[in-house]
Design an enzyme around this catalytic site. Structure first.
Site: not given
Lengths: 221, 191
Positions: B1-3
């Protein structure tokens, strides 16, 4: 007021009177001028609030006139005590709302502005304005602050205020002997002197102060 | 999803993020801006639902501007974080949560701060933090490389390494690294 009621058929008392005066606000200010003499003094290191609390009759206890609003703010007022109490409650509420929303103490300017706005509302609708002027003292990120708010909703920042009976005489004393390097003790003496000159009798005062150092508003014994 | 990562240094704060926006198993965008600058002293890194995050940031930006204009001095980083957290809390309480984990980073009178604000409405003050699907891997790098005396320059490299490591192992993160540095000095300029 006589003019307003005489011309009731042609002029509502809630809007403008002759010369663009707000008749009801003027009347509220007159009521404030009959209230007990109350002083606010500010220097860069502290702010002081003092109010004359001598009871009007025997067997009555002196009223509480110095109100802590939050840890770092205090307020006092002059005028109808019922109106003063409502405004104090509004100040306390607004201070806590700010803490809820921002998790930090409210700055005095925003608080005074809010009260000004609150009072202003009573001047545009068909209700009577609050007959109370309030002096707010506190310490925030900008330093020691002193504000006065009157029934028209006008709020003023300053170093010395006097409201209530013979306030102009009291203010005159403050203006003459004010010094920015006064100590708290000297400021208490100055405010007593101002109240004494205004009323022509020994002052019976309740005092509260907040200092830049401890940032706490406390009533003095 | 994201970092996303945030690091508090002795000279300010640093935020880092990847650039991948995933739509299920598809990569929706390779050039996503996940670090939003609210003003010269405050920025927010976004993980989660992009639309919810953007809304919260818009509101925070507006409220900050209003408070600064009304009272003459700006909100602190904690006050801004609390503002956002109040919104996410009311979302949670109304069974309409904002699906976000935000890192609010900025400098104010008290120095640099990183606050992690999530969809529950809680905020926590951190020396360093990471959010998103790649955060467990990023934390590995942060835990081993962070130290209290870290400078902005050093923290930039730490943030880059942390996001980079996460991109290697997390399919939800990738396509490049963005880094934002906010220095304490920016307050001097503002004055």
């Amino acid at each position: 007021m006589a003019e307003a009621s005489g011309n009731f058929g042609t002029r509502y008392p809630y809007f403008y009177g002759p010369e663009g005066r707000l008749v009801l606000v003027d009347s509220a200010l007159e009521a404030v001028n009959r209230g007990s003499t109350t002083i606010g003094i500010k220097t860069p290191t502290f702010a002081l609030l003092a109010s004359h609390i001598k009871p009007v009759r025997a067997l009555i206890d002196p009223t509480d006139k110095i109100f802590p609003i939050d840890g770092h703010i205090g307020a006092t007022g002059s005028g109808y005590i019922g109106d003063i109490l409502q405004l104090i409650e509004e100040l306390r509420l607004e201070a806590q709302k700010h803490r809820l929303n921002f998790e930090s103490p409210i700055d005095i300017g925003s608080l005074a502005k809010h009260l000004g706005s609150f009072l202003h509302n009573y001047t545009i609708y068909a209700v009577r304005p609050q007959a109370a002027s309030v002096i707010v003292a506190g310490v925030d990120q900008s330093g020691v602050q002193l504000y006065q708010v009157d029934p028209s909703g006008t709020f003023m920042r300053g170093s010395g205020f006097a409201i209530g009976q013979s306030a102009d005489i009291a203010l005159d004393v403050l203006q003459r002997d004010y010094s920015a390097d006064m100590s708290v003790k000297q400021a208490v003496e100055l405010s007593n002197k101002a109240i004494e000159k205004a009323l022509g009798e020994q002052p019976v005062v309740e005092v509260g102060r907040v200092t830049a150092q401890d940032k706490q508003f406390q009533k003095l014994p | 999803m994201t970092t996303i990562v945030g690091i508090k240094t002795k000279e300010g704060v640093v935020l880092g993020s990847d650039k991948r926006a995933s739509k299920g198993f598809f990569i929706g965008s390779k050039i996503t801006q996940k670090i939003a600058k609210i003003d010269d002293t405050l920025a927010v890194a976004i993980a989660g639902q992009l639309s919810d995050a953007e809304y919260l940031i818009k509101v925070a930006k507006a409220e900050r501007k209003l408070m600064e204009l009304r009272r003459g001095f700006p909100l602190t980083v904690k006050e801004s974080s609390r503002l956002i957290a109040n919104l996410t809390y009311s979302g949670m309480k109304n069974y309409q949560p904002y699906f976000v984990e935000l890192l609010v980073a900025g400098v104010d009178q008290e120095g640099g701060h990183i606050f992690a604000a999530d969809m529950s409405g809680a905020i926590t003050s951190e020396d360093f933090a990471s959010s998103g699907s790649g955060s467990p891997i990023a934390y590995g790098v942060l835990e081993s490389m962070y130290h209290k005396e870290v400078t902005n320059e050093e923290a930039k490299q730490v943030a880059t390494k942390a996001v980079s490591a996460a991109m290697e192992r997390d399919p939800g993160s990738g396509n490049g690294i963005d880094v934002l540095v906010i220095s304490n000095l920016v307050l001097e300029v503002a004055r």
